[in-house]
Write a protein that holds these residues in place. Structure first.
Motif, PDB file in Angstrom:
ATOM      1  N   UNK A  40       7.839  -9.262  -7.572  1.00  0.00           N
ATOM      2  CA  UNK A  40       7.040  -7.805  -7.112  1.00  0.00           C
ATOM      3  C   UNK A  40       7.266  -6.363  -7.202  1.00  0.00           C
ATOM      4  N   UNK A  41       6.630  -6.040  -7.245  1.00  0.00           N
ATOM      5  CA  UNK A  41       5.839  -4.226  -7.304  1.00  0.00           C
ATOM      6  C   UNK A  41       5.795  -3.506  -5.753  1.00  0.00           C
ATOM      7  N   UNK A  42       5.604  -1.941  -6.059  1.00  0.00           N
ATOM      8  CA  UNK A  42       5.364  -0.962  -5.054  1.00  0.00           C
ATOM      9  C   UNK A  42       3.975  -1.743  -4.602  1.00  0.00           C
ATOM     10  N   UNK A  43       3.127  -1.745  -5.129  1.00  0.00           N
ATOM     11  CA  UNK A  43       2.010  -2.002  -5.263  1.00  0.00           C
ATOM     12  C   UNK A  43       1.567  -3.541  -3.873  1.00  0.00           C
ATOM     13  N   UNK A  44       2.711  -4.479  -3.998  1.00  0.00           N
ATOM     14  CA  UNK A  44       2.636  -5.108  -3.277  1.00  0.00           C
ATOM     15  C   UNK A  44       2.905  -5.126  -1.742  1.00  0.00           C
ATOM     16  N   UNK A  45       2.976  -4.061  -2.076  1.00  0.00           N
ATOM     17  CA  UNK A  45       4.098  -3.979  -0.363  1.00  0.00           C
ATOM     18  C   UNK A  45       2.939  -3.229   0.226  1.00  0.00           C
ATOM     19  N   UNK A  46       1.999  -2.225  -0.226  1.00  0.00           N
ATOM     20  CA  UNK A  46       0.593  -1.806   0.765  1.00  0.00           C
ATOM     21  C   UNK A  46       0.273  -2.298   2.206  1.00  0.00           C
ATOM     22  N   UNK A  47       0.199  -3.761   2.453  1.00  0.00           N
ATOM     23  CA  UNK A  47      -0.311  -3.920   3.469  1.00  0.00           C
ATOM     24  C   UNK A  47       0.860  -3.466   4.626  1.00  0.00           C
ATOM     25  N   UNK A  48       1.963  -3.587   4.402  1.00  0.00           N
ATOM     26  CA  UNK A  48       3.476  -3.334   5.457  1.00  0.00           C
ATOM     27  C   UNK A  48       3.974  -1.949   5.191  1.00  0.00           C
ATOM     28  N   UNK A  49       3.459  -1.557   3.981  1.00  0.00           N
ATOM     29  CA  UNK A  49       3.451   0.183   4.128  1.00  0.00           C
ATOM     30  C   UNK A  49       2.757   0.539   4.685  1.00  0.00           C
ATOM     31  N   UNK A  50       1.138   0.237   4.799  1.00  0.00           N
ATOM     32  CA  UNK A  50       0.305   0.742   6.004  1.00  0.00           C
ATOM     33  C   UNK A  50       1.120   0.050   7.666  1.00  0.00           C
ATOM     34  N   UNK A  51       1.660  -0.461   8.032  1.00  0.00           N
ATOM     35  CA  UNK A  51       1.621  -1.065   9.109  1.00  0.00           C
ATOM     36  C   UNK A  51       3.471  -0.226   9.571  1.00  0.00           C
ATOM     37  N   UNK A  52       3.910   0.152   8.705  1.00  0.00           N
ATOM     38  CA  UNK A  52       4.308   1.590   9.445  1.00  0.00           C
ATOM     39  C   UNK A  52       4.385   2.664   9.153  1.00  0.00           C
TER      40      UNK A  52
END
Length: 270
Positions: A40-52
């Motif tokens: 995985x990579x940083x771009x995958x975590x964008x929905x989770x980043x949005x939540x925080x």
């Protein structure tokens, strides 16, 4: 799409001392460091980043060694990975309010807690932890090691393999989650390689850290998020985690699989 979320949230990429990450809203007092899983990579975590970000956090998403912008490091033990994690925190220059680890990264954070290498003020979220793997995961791990590297990676990143991973990983039939995972799969070939991903997953198989518990005070700052239909870990995984950490908080997302950062990002504790 994931790139659109990245741009809308105002992320910027950083690379220092061989560590690659992206960050947004860094002036905020509370902060979260998010670690993806292997391949995985940083771009995958964008929905989770949005939540925080929506919950008022500064967000740092860090690529694992040999993934995305992070250089591969000498990794032969989990202590090496904990050392790497310590350098990440030092490089970011923050004591995170929360560390969120996904899949393989949860095992790194688990070992870091065992050896008291995470600040006592930091809460931890372990998503889709991997204390015991499923027959499907074991088969794939064996195939990766037996077949020639130059063929395996081409096969792994082929369209057929991508569709298979989507079918195995996603269970909730959410259109957005499927679109995000399809987009993520297209990035894999240029963000890591078989050798780097195999070195990390081999640690889990050879030195699984989920063999002894951690201190009660550490347990009380941990949340574990799992999917009820996870095909990557065995059906005993939750029982093992509860036995190891009876004082932790457990969130079992009904109908979700292993890709919780797409299927169940709203279920991550904030």
């Amino acid at each position: 799409m994931l790139v659109e979320i990245y741009n809308r949230l105002g992320f910027r990429r950083r690379l220092m001392s061989g560590i690659g990450w992206c960050e947004s809203h860094i002036s905020r007092q509370r902060s979260v460091v998010i670690l993806p899983g292997v391949t995985g990579g940083m771009i995958d975590m964008m929905p989770l980043a949005m939540r925080y970000i929506e919950s008022g956090y500064a967000v740092y998403v860090v690529d694992l060694p040999g993934h995305g912008g992070s250089s591969m490091v000498s990794v032969s033990t989990y202590d090496d990975m904990v050392c790497w994690l310590g350098k990440v925190i030092e490089q970011l220059g923050v004591t995170p309010t929360v560390i969120v680890a996904n899949s393989f990264s949860s095992s790194v954070v688990y070992h870091a807690l065992r050896v008291d290498a995470i600040s006592a003020s930091t809460r931890v979220v372990m998503a889709a932890p991997t204390p015991c793997m499923s027959h499907v995961a074991n088969f794939l791990q064996g195939a990766v090691h037996k077949l020639p590297e130059r063929y395996v990676w081409d096969l792994y990143t082929s369209r057929v393999a991508q569709k298979l991973r989507i079918a195995i990983g996603l269970k909730s039939n959410q259109c957005a989650a499927e679109r995000w995972l399809c987009e993520s799969e297209r990035y894999k070939k240029r963000t890591t390689n078989l050798r780097n991903s195999r070195r990390l997953t081999s640690l889990l198989y050879d030195q699984n850290p989920y063999v002894s518990g951690i201190s009660t005070p550490s347990q009380e700052r941990i949340s574990v998020v799992t999917g009820s239909e996870d095909n990557i870990v065995s059906s005993d995984a939750v029982k093992v985690m509860i036995r190891l950490m009876p004082r932790a908080r457990f969130v079992i997302v009904q109908g979700a699989g292993h890709i919780l950062h797409f299927e169940a990002f709203r279920s991550y504790p904030v």
